[in-house]
Design an enzyme around this catalytic site. Sequence first.
Site, PDB file in Angstrom:
ATOM      1  N   LEU A   8       0.834  -1.064  -0.022  1.00 23.16           N
ATOM      2  CA  LEU A   8      -0.028   0.046  -0.037  1.00 23.16           C
ATOM      3  C   LEU A   8       0.783   1.308  -0.098  1.00 23.16           C
ATOM      4  O   LEU A   8       1.705   1.469   0.962  1.00 23.16           O
ATOM      5  CB  LEU A   8      -0.967   0.035   1.478  1.00 23.16           C
ATOM      6  CG  LEU A   8      -1.670  -1.309   1.592  1.00 23.16           C
ATOM      7  CD1 LEU A   8      -2.415  -1.194   2.813  1.00 23.16           C
ATOM      8  CD2 LEU A   8      -2.636  -1.515   0.458  1.00 23.16           C
ATOM      9  N   ASP A  47       0.190 -10.038  -5.103  1.00 25.12           N
ATOM     10  CA  ASP A  47       1.555  -9.264  -5.040  1.00 25.12           C
ATOM     11  C   ASP A  47       1.600  -7.855  -5.832  1.00 25.12           C
ATOM     12  O   ASP A  47       2.367  -7.352  -6.450  1.00 25.12           O
ATOM     13  CB  ASP A  47       2.714 -10.007  -5.663  1.00 25.12           C
ATOM     14  CG  ASP A  47       4.239  -9.969  -5.366  1.00 25.12           C
ATOM     15  OD1 ASP A  47       4.169  -9.380  -4.296  1.00 25.12           O
ATOM     16  OD2 ASP A  47       4.969 -10.204  -5.889  1.00 25.12           O
TER      17      ASP A  47
END
Lengths: 319, 466
Positions: free
Chosen positions: B67, B300
């Site tokens: 993130l 991923d």
Amino acid sequence: MHNPQLNANGELTHLLSIEGLPREVINHILDTASSFLKVSHRDVKKVPLLRGKSVFNVFFENSTRTRTTFEIAAKRLSADVINLDVTRSSTAKGETLLDTVDNLVAMHADMFVVRHAASGAPHLIADHLRRLRRNDVHVVNAGDGRHAHPTQGLLDMYTIRHYKKDFANLVVAIVGDILHSRVARSDIHALTTLGAAEVRAVGPQTLLPTAIETMGVRVCHDMSEGLRDCDVVIMLRLQNERMNGALLPSAREYFRCYGLSPAMLALARPDAIVMHPGPMNRGVEIDSDVADGPQAVILPQVTFGIAVRMAVMGILAGN
Amino acid sequence: MSKQHLHIRNARLIDPHNGVDDLLDLFIAEGRIAAIGEPPAGFSPARSINALGLIACPGLVDLSARLGGIEAELGAAVAGGVTSLACPPDTKPPLDEPGLVERLVRRSEATGLARVYPIGALTEDLAGLRLAEMNGLARAGCIAFSQAKQAIVDTQSLLRAMQYAATFGYAVHLRPQDDSLAREGVAHDGEVAARLGLTGIPVSAETVAIATALQLAAETGVRLHLARLSSAAGVDLIRAARRSGVPVSCDVAIHHLHLSEQDIGYFDSNSRFDPPLRSARDREALRAAITEGLAAICSDHTPVDADGKQLPFAEALPGATALELLLPLTLQLAAEENTHAARNDLRWELQANAPGTAGLDPDWDLVGGGPNAWHEGRLPLAMALARVTCDPAAILGIEAGSLSVGSAADICLFDPDEVWRATPDALRSQGKNTPFVGCEVRGRVRMTLVGGRVVFEARAGAGRAA
């Protein structure tokens, strides 16, 4: 696969790699070089083909020799040549590769001659120019990482054609550090495209890329097997940093196993030619008796190199 | 509008965890699944959603999503139907301090979007030397520990880290790649790296690390998860370990199930991955690991900005934005596997039963590539969805990935037939870096619920192309 160096008509807009070049395009370059070779022998060594054009030599990696041959070639075509040693200027200030390119495009560059330590850097520049829709700006790869050195490959082909006339029955041995060699990769692509009968990659396993056989070469770990009855021997330069013990025990042992001595050369055909892209390490990969001997064509390679680079730049500027 | 009573009707409900695949209504109350099929007594929904033609499945659970900007990436997550995700510790700074984990948890909860499960650093600063404060990190919310993409070079340090984690029963996630064998490598050590002059990462970089990790896990009894497999040989090692009773789990990133080294083409930095895309044969073995249930699928997700990708291949940052493509690419995987299997079955039947019909075109399209193909074959739709829902939830040990009555109403409602184009503008993630940029994909999320709240709802008819 989209070939980034040909335009919609199949003409060369950039010279990035020999991979993917049709045989006719290679032959056209070699034929054109042949006519430029005569220019180099005249009193007035210039033709006006690139008059008013700006050729930027953009070298992100030092190479006086290659840069000089490109400079001579461009000047003989009457181009304005600007040499940029980028290792010492903009990138040191944090400018990215494409920032540098944008700046040079704004200076109305017509052609970039690029050398870069990273494989694929000239492809990145060509791709960037395509996105900018600047198909009037051409890129010549003067060596990118381990990937390609197409003008060296072409001048090697010119040399072979000059001495051997035809590729069809040729056995060519490429000897040495193929893993780190952009010259070897360009030579292999060129030779397989031009139809050489056999291309051998000769060296210890530490200096050959995994899966190199998928490029259409025969792998020989034994030097005498590699040289036996071959028509052309291309020796590669062994960089000093490869001899620190990780890939090779020592220069002495390397020369014993893979150096080109007169005895080794005797295994090749009697009329075999010996080539080397330079600069040579005498006594490391090649014996002085061979380098200065009658079968060596190393200096003619340099002469042909200028004609080939003139041909490449002339053809690109015309497309 | 929180904790509304919701009624989702006419959906095809697929809940792989409970083996459900049927047209059933869903009733949601107090943020939980109140009932399936028939409404509970006295149920009066504040909103009734007609999901005709849509599939309702558990919200996707992602084993690894990075993130950058939390708000944007969690927005991307729910737009992709992902309701729970594990965040690897290679944040800046790394998740090696309880305070950093608490802040991540707090900030992600504040968005009210997907649930974030931090994976703590196994060692301080991910340097592989000093153990991180695992107990403190677990108290702050970490559900497992890993080194992200860093290796622990010193094998004794790895042993100690596993022993310490095992002491508390913490799971250890390792991305198996031997540091020295992978040194400076940027691509699979094979045909393409040889051709392009790129430094190769040999398969042995993965197998050596897997073998080491399996041995140490057996010795310490740590709960081991091997993340981002890339090679056939790696799959073989894990399959053998599982057969001999070692409780190891593993996952494969979605890109490695679709792409191979050949997709690098002429230095396409969008196809730079870590671990690298390997050969087509490796890709087939990874697919087999999915169909047989050995491995889970993860996104991923790694958003990288343009500056990080517009560089020479070896200098470009690895990874791809993937949260919004995880579902369509998983659906595509199922469709391809089933088409492939169906064709092979047909060939076999033709040869076995009716040799005279061998002249039939063996490549005729049995299923028209349509979604109905998912019912049969090697990777039925429910099985494919298990790999991105209940399987990763079990690996993470979290209560998610099912539509059991009483469980949190984390739900993904998607149109399996909608075709859309993965343009940069269509992606909510700040990362636009994907080898699939500009490609048409099939399957689009219409609505995502987290804890019974609608956290994403596609604009009606937006992008509908089929």
